[in-house]
Design a protein around this motif. Structure first.
Motif, PDB file in Angstrom:
ATOM      1  N   HIS A  32       0.817  -1.222   0.000  1.00  0.00           N
ATOM      2  CA  HIS A  32       0.000   0.000   0.000  1.00  0.00           C
ATOM      3  C   HIS A  32       0.846   1.266   0.000  1.00  0.00           C
ATOM      4  N   GLY A  59      -6.219   4.681   0.563  1.00  0.00           N
ATOM      5  CA  GLY A  59      -7.555   4.679   1.148  1.00  0.00           C
ATOM      6  C   GLY A  59      -8.538   5.480   0.328  1.00  0.00           C
ATOM      7  N   ARG A  62     -15.838   4.685   0.077  1.00  0.00           N
ATOM      8  CA  ARG A  62     -16.835   4.027  -0.771  1.00  0.00           C
ATOM      9  C   ARG A  62     -18.161   4.775  -0.791  1.00  0.00           C
ATOM     10  N   THR A  78     -16.520   2.130   5.973  1.00  0.00           N
ATOM     11  CA  THR A  78     -16.617   1.331   4.750  1.00  0.00           C
ATOM     12  C   THR A  78     -15.506   1.658   3.748  1.00  0.00           C
ATOM     13  N   ILE A  79     -14.489   2.396   4.171  1.00  0.00           N
ATOM     14  CA  ILE A  79     -13.435   2.823   3.254  1.00  0.00           C
ATOM     15  C   ILE A  79     -12.712   1.627   2.636  1.00  0.00           C
ATOM     16  N   PHE A  80     -12.365   1.757   1.345  1.00  0.00           N
ATOM     17  CA  PHE A  80     -11.478   0.794   0.693  1.00  0.00           C
ATOM     18  C   PHE A  80     -10.054   1.148   1.095  1.00  0.00           C
ATOM     19  N   CYS A  82      -6.001  -0.376   0.426  1.00  0.00           N
ATOM     20  CA  CYS A  82      -5.110  -1.382  -0.165  1.00  0.00           C
ATOM     21  C   CYS A  82      -4.502  -2.298   0.901  1.00  0.00           C
ATOM     22  N   THR A  84      -5.748  -4.279   3.043  1.00  0.00           N
ATOM     23  CA  THR A  84      -6.466  -4.497   4.296  1.00  0.00           C
ATOM     24  C   THR A  84      -7.656  -5.384   3.959  1.00  0.00           C
ATOM     25  N   ASP A  87      -9.616  -6.137   0.873  1.00  0.00           N
ATOM     26  CA  ASP A  87      -9.183  -5.345  -0.275  1.00  0.00           C
ATOM     27  C   ASP A  87      -7.747  -5.677  -0.670  1.00  0.00           C
ATOM     28  N   ASN A  88      -7.531  -5.912  -1.961  1.00  0.00           N
ATOM     29  CA  ASN A  88      -6.194  -6.207  -2.463  1.00  0.00           C
ATOM     30  C   ASN A  88      -5.326  -4.962  -2.491  1.00  0.00           C
ATOM     31  N   HIS A  97      -6.876   1.845  -9.809  1.00  0.00           N
ATOM     32  CA  HIS A  97      -7.189   2.616  -8.615  1.00  0.00           C
ATOM     33  C   HIS A  97      -8.026   3.833  -8.991  1.00  0.00           C
ATOM     34  N   SER A  98      -8.766   4.342  -8.015  1.00  0.00           N
ATOM     35  CA  SER A  98      -9.563   5.550  -8.230  1.00  0.00           C
ATOM     36  C   SER A  98      -8.652   6.716  -8.639  1.00  0.00           C
TER      37      SER A  98
END
Length: 319
Positions: A32, A59, A62, A78-80, A82, A84, A87-88, A97-98
């Motif tokens: 990450h 991070g 969502r 609810t955060i994405f 990396c 964790t 979440d990959n 990624h966003s």
């Protein structure tokens, strides 16, 4: 992907399969702390194009919940994030990624520096939460990568003196290299004795303590060391339950603050790196190609060096 740093949390998931309530139930990609080159963008992306060099904030919220609306999106449940679960992460050749959380790197900021923005962000967030300012006296507990970035940031924010503790003489030497004014190699001292040594070196009790180990005795030392009316920030995560001298903190009005990752730090970090106000390059002590990832993880597990960096692009030999 170009450069991905190995974090202690990556090693912990690899070895133990969980950190607190985050449990690895299925195969998961780690990593990450990352930077890379854009190869493709979605139709709605206007601020990035193929060929741009970017640092990746791991991070991504969502949903627009109450924490996002107040600018503290790191606290969104609810955060994405990396690497964790579930979440990959981004320790791989190619990664999606966003775009809003990919930040273009100036030409004078390297890929490795871009990857190091992640740990640097922890220091920025911690020192902001601590209230470091001009003339502050600061005690940093633990001289691993996170302790070191807190030294860097505290000094940049105007700290007059920083003292740092660790068990390792080599890590304390690295702390001196990045700007620590005093070091204490802890051996068998009690928390009260450590606190006394901190006061002796600084000439006073520090207004701010940044605890980066999560070890019970270190948290205790942090409370005893902090000046009445000062602030203790807990960065390191250890056991869920610890015994601390809470009455000592309470009657002396020592504020105890937590931090969870960071928020709104990438633009600040990029500006600091581009202006050369902060130098994170000395933190990288080992480099491995992605094919030698296991060797890199074993090196990190043994506690060798400071920051281990994996190079994911076999065609690019630049840092």
């Amino acid at each position: 992907m170009h450069s991905v740093g190995i974090c202690g949390s990556d090693v912990h998931y690899w070895q133990h399969g969980r950190i607190g309530d985050f449990v690895v139930k299925d195969p998961m990609v780690l990593g990450h702390e990352a930077s890379g080159t854009v190869v493709k963008v979605g139709s709605g992306v206007t601020h990035l194009k193929p060929g741009d060099r970017v640092a990746i904030e791991p991070g991504v919220p969502r949903e627009m919940d109450e924490f996002c609306r107040t600018g503290r999106y790191n606290l969104s449940p609810t955060i994405f994030f990396c690497a964790t679960p579930p979440d990959n992460g981004n320790l791989c050749r190619y990664y999606k990624h966003s775009a809003s959380y990919c930040y273009k790197l100036p030409d004078n900021v390297t890929f490795e520096e871009g990857a190091l923005i992640e740990p640097l962000s922890v220091g920025i967030h911690a020192c902001k939460r601590a209230g470091v300012t001009l003339g502050s006296k600061v005690f940093v507990s633990g001289s691993g990568p996170i302790g070191l970035v807190n030294v860097l940031v505290a000094k940049m924010m105007g700290a007059a003196a920083v003292v740092i503790t660790d068990l390792s003489a080599s890590r304390l030497q690295k702390a001196k290299e990045v700007g620590a004014d005093f070091t204490i190699q802890v051996k068998n001292e009690t928390p009260q004795e450590v606190a006394s040594k901190v006061e002796s070196l600084l000439g006073c009790m520090p207004e701010i303590t940044v605890e980066c180990t999560g070890v019970q005795a270190c948290i205790q030392a942090g409370i005893y060391a902090t000046r009445s009316g000062g602030t203790l920030v807990l960065v390191g995560l250890g056991p869920e339950m610890v015994t601390v001298p809470i009455v000592n903190a309470a009657v002396r009005e020592v504020d105890i603050r937590g931090i969870f990752r960071y928020c709104n730090t990438w633009p600040v970090a990029i500006a600091l790196l581009a202006s050369k106000r902060i130098n994170v390059k000395p933190l990288v002590t080992h480099r491995f190609p992605l094919e030698k990832a296991l060797e890199a993880f074993e090196t990190t597990k043994r506690g060798e060096g400071v920051k281990i960096m994996l190079k994911c692009d076999p065609t690019d030999h630049n840092p």
